[in-house]
Design an enzyme around this catalytic site. Structure first.
Site, short mmCIF file in Angstrom:
data_model
loop_
_atom_site.label_atom_id
_atom_site.label_comp_id
_atom_site.label_asym_id
_atom_site.label_seq_id
_atom_site.Cartn_x
_atom_site.Cartn_y
_atom_site.Cartn_z
N LYS A 23 66.99 1.17 61.72
CA LYS A 23 66.19 0.85 62.92
C LYS A 23 67.12 0.71 64.12
O LYS A 23 66.82 1.18 65.23
CB LYS A 23 65.41 -0.45 62.68
CG LYS A 23 64.43 -0.80 63.77
CD LYS A 23 65.01 -1.63 64.89
CE LYS A 23 63.96 -2.02 65.92
NZ LYS A 23 64.54 -2.72 67.06
N ASP A 31 59.79 14.43 70.98
CA ASP A 31 58.78 13.77 70.14
C ASP A 31 59.46 12.73 69.23
O ASP A 31 60.01 13.08 68.19
CB ASP A 31 58.08 14.86 69.33
CG ASP A 31 56.98 14.32 68.43
OD1 ASP A 31 56.93 13.10 68.19
OD2 ASP A 31 56.16 15.14 67.97
#
Ligand code: MEV
Length: 451
Positions: free
Chosen positions: A283, A299
């Site tokens: 993360k 994206d």
């Protein structure tokens, strides 16, 4: 009993932007006029830009702003970049900047693109004899190739196109289920439209091929769907840093270079063996990756999906980065699949994304992969450096202090005084609030107004 007002609507999308806002504020807000003014105030000053944003998604009523920051001093393969980053998380840009500066005097960041292959699939059922489908691939390839010449002409001119078509047999897992796995080179574009158009043509042509060329009855072939795959393990970049251990220098808490290197490598190793830690570790990497991906109009959901799928490629979810100390050299690397584009889609449409590309010197897609990989690596380096030395809360709360000051409506003088006061103290919302109250005491009798 009060009856609830019906808040459903038909034809919302056909209302003008003003009409949409009016309906929304009148039905869902207590102070419609105020909210309407506020939402309109976020429309871009430039009407042309606003029109572009309105065309990007549906039912737009306003804009949702996020901070657009820059991490300077990224030296990647000897070239210096100031990297644009869009993130809502405080300390992400500061962490990336701090790591890039750290490595500036230690040879900078190195990066290489390992591959740029994109993938797509046609999922279909074949209910004929297996012997018919088994040997048909060479002829099928030829047929599909011929029937997509018009669609692939431009991409071929640019040096890309369809690279290969594989036929996959999944009938042991699902009756009659086969798949065409198609690989593409899409040059500087992300290539989603190109890939999906080619795949849909393949889907149409597949039935014709079986029927016309192999004489298979039409009802024995059923195409279910065709779509690109966001798992592109061969669109891969590797970024790394290295230096003699002694050159790592001294760290907070009296930690010397050798101890730091050992503690750092242990932290990476734990993320390789433990999934709970790996998810947080990765993360942190995506804190940096996503910020650049968003700033360049790419994206980020595709990038995240692919990165996490890659992290679990051997069956267990693990760290995307690795670390070693060998013969006195500290080496830290990141390997991550990144399917990004520098032309087409939002990249050339979004006014700020266009500026991001200019800021980066209009990179090719491969160069952008290396920049993004380098930022992911830097982000991971900063997070682990803090975690194995001081912990992250110290730096994080200092960054968070700015947010708290905004929330508590601190004036410039109050903010300066508060920052000075907390230079050597632990920051918490309550502590900042209490301190501000003492500053404001004479005028407000301790009342803090939050917006
Ligand atoms: C916070 O957004 C990211 C970190 O948790 C990453 C990590 O733990 O490695 C600091």
């Amino acid at each position: 009993m009060t009856q609830q007002k019906d808040k459903t609507i038909t034809g919302f999308s056909k209302l003008s932007k003003r009409g949409k806002i009016k309906w929304i504020v009148e039905n869902f807000f207590q102070h419609p006029e105020t909210v309407m003014r506020e939402l309109k105030s976020y429309w871009l000053a430039n009407e042309d830009h606003q029109k572009i944003l309105d065309g990007i998604s549906e039912n737009t009523i306003s804009n949702y702003h996020l901070p657009y920051g820059v991490a300077p001093n990224f030296v990647i393969n000897g070239k210096t970049y100031a990297v644009p980053m869009v993130t809502e998380e405080s300390s992400v840009v500061a962490a990336a900047s701090s790591a890039s500066k750290f490595w500036l005097s230690r040879g900078g960041i190195h990066a290489e693109v390992i591959g740029t292959v994109k993938l797509g699939q046609v999922h279909f059922f074949f209910r004929g004899k297996k012997s018919t489908i088994v040997g048909c691939l060479p002829a099928l390839r030829e047929y599909l190739h011929e029937h997509t010449q018009d669609l692939t002409a431009n991409m071929r001119k640019r040096g890309g196109g369809v690279l290969d078509i594989q036929l996959k047999d999944f009938t042991h897992q699902m009756p009659d289920y086969y798949q065409l796995l198609v690989s593409f080179e899409t040059c500087d574009s992300m290539g989603a439209n190109f890939i999906n158009s080619v795949l849909e043509r393949y889907a149409q042509s597949l039935g014709h091929f079986f029927h016309e060329v192999l004489g298979v009855p039409e009802d024995q072939v059923e195409v279910l769907m065709s779509i690109l795959s966001n798992y592109t393990p061969d669109s891969l970049v590797r970024a790394w840093v290295e230096c003699p251990v002694e050159e790592l220098g001294e760290f907070k808490g009296g930690i010397g270079p050798r101890e730091f290197a050992t503690r750092f490598c242990h932290a990476v190793r734990i993320a390789e063996i433990d999934t709970y830690r790996a998810a947080t570790h990765n993360k942190g990497i995506f804190n940096g990756i996503d910020a650049v991906v968003i700033a360049t109009g790419n994206d980020f959901r595709a990038i995240e999906a692919c990165g996490h799928a890659y992290a679990v490629r051997d069956g267990q979810y693990r760290s995307l980065s690795g670390c070693e100390v060998k013969e006195g050299i500290f080496r830290f690397w990141l390997e991550v699949p990144l399917a990004v584009g520098t032309v087409g889609g939002l990249t050339s449409l979004h006014p700020i994304a266009k500026r991001s590309f200019e800021l980066l010197g209009n990179p090719t897609a491969s160069e952008l992969m290396m920049i993004i990989g380098a930022v992911g690596l830097a982000q991971n380096f900063s997070a682990l450096r803090s975690l194995v030395t001081t912990g992250i809360q110290d730096g994080h709360m200092r960054m968070h202090l700015s947010n708290i000051l905004v929330k508590l409506n601190a004036s410039a003088e109050e903010a300066d005084a508060t920052r000075a006061h907390f230079a050597d103290k632990q920051v918490s919302y309550q502590a900042v609030r209490d301190y501000l109250m003492t500053l404001r005491e004479p005028a407000t009798k301790g009342q803090i107004q939050t917006p």
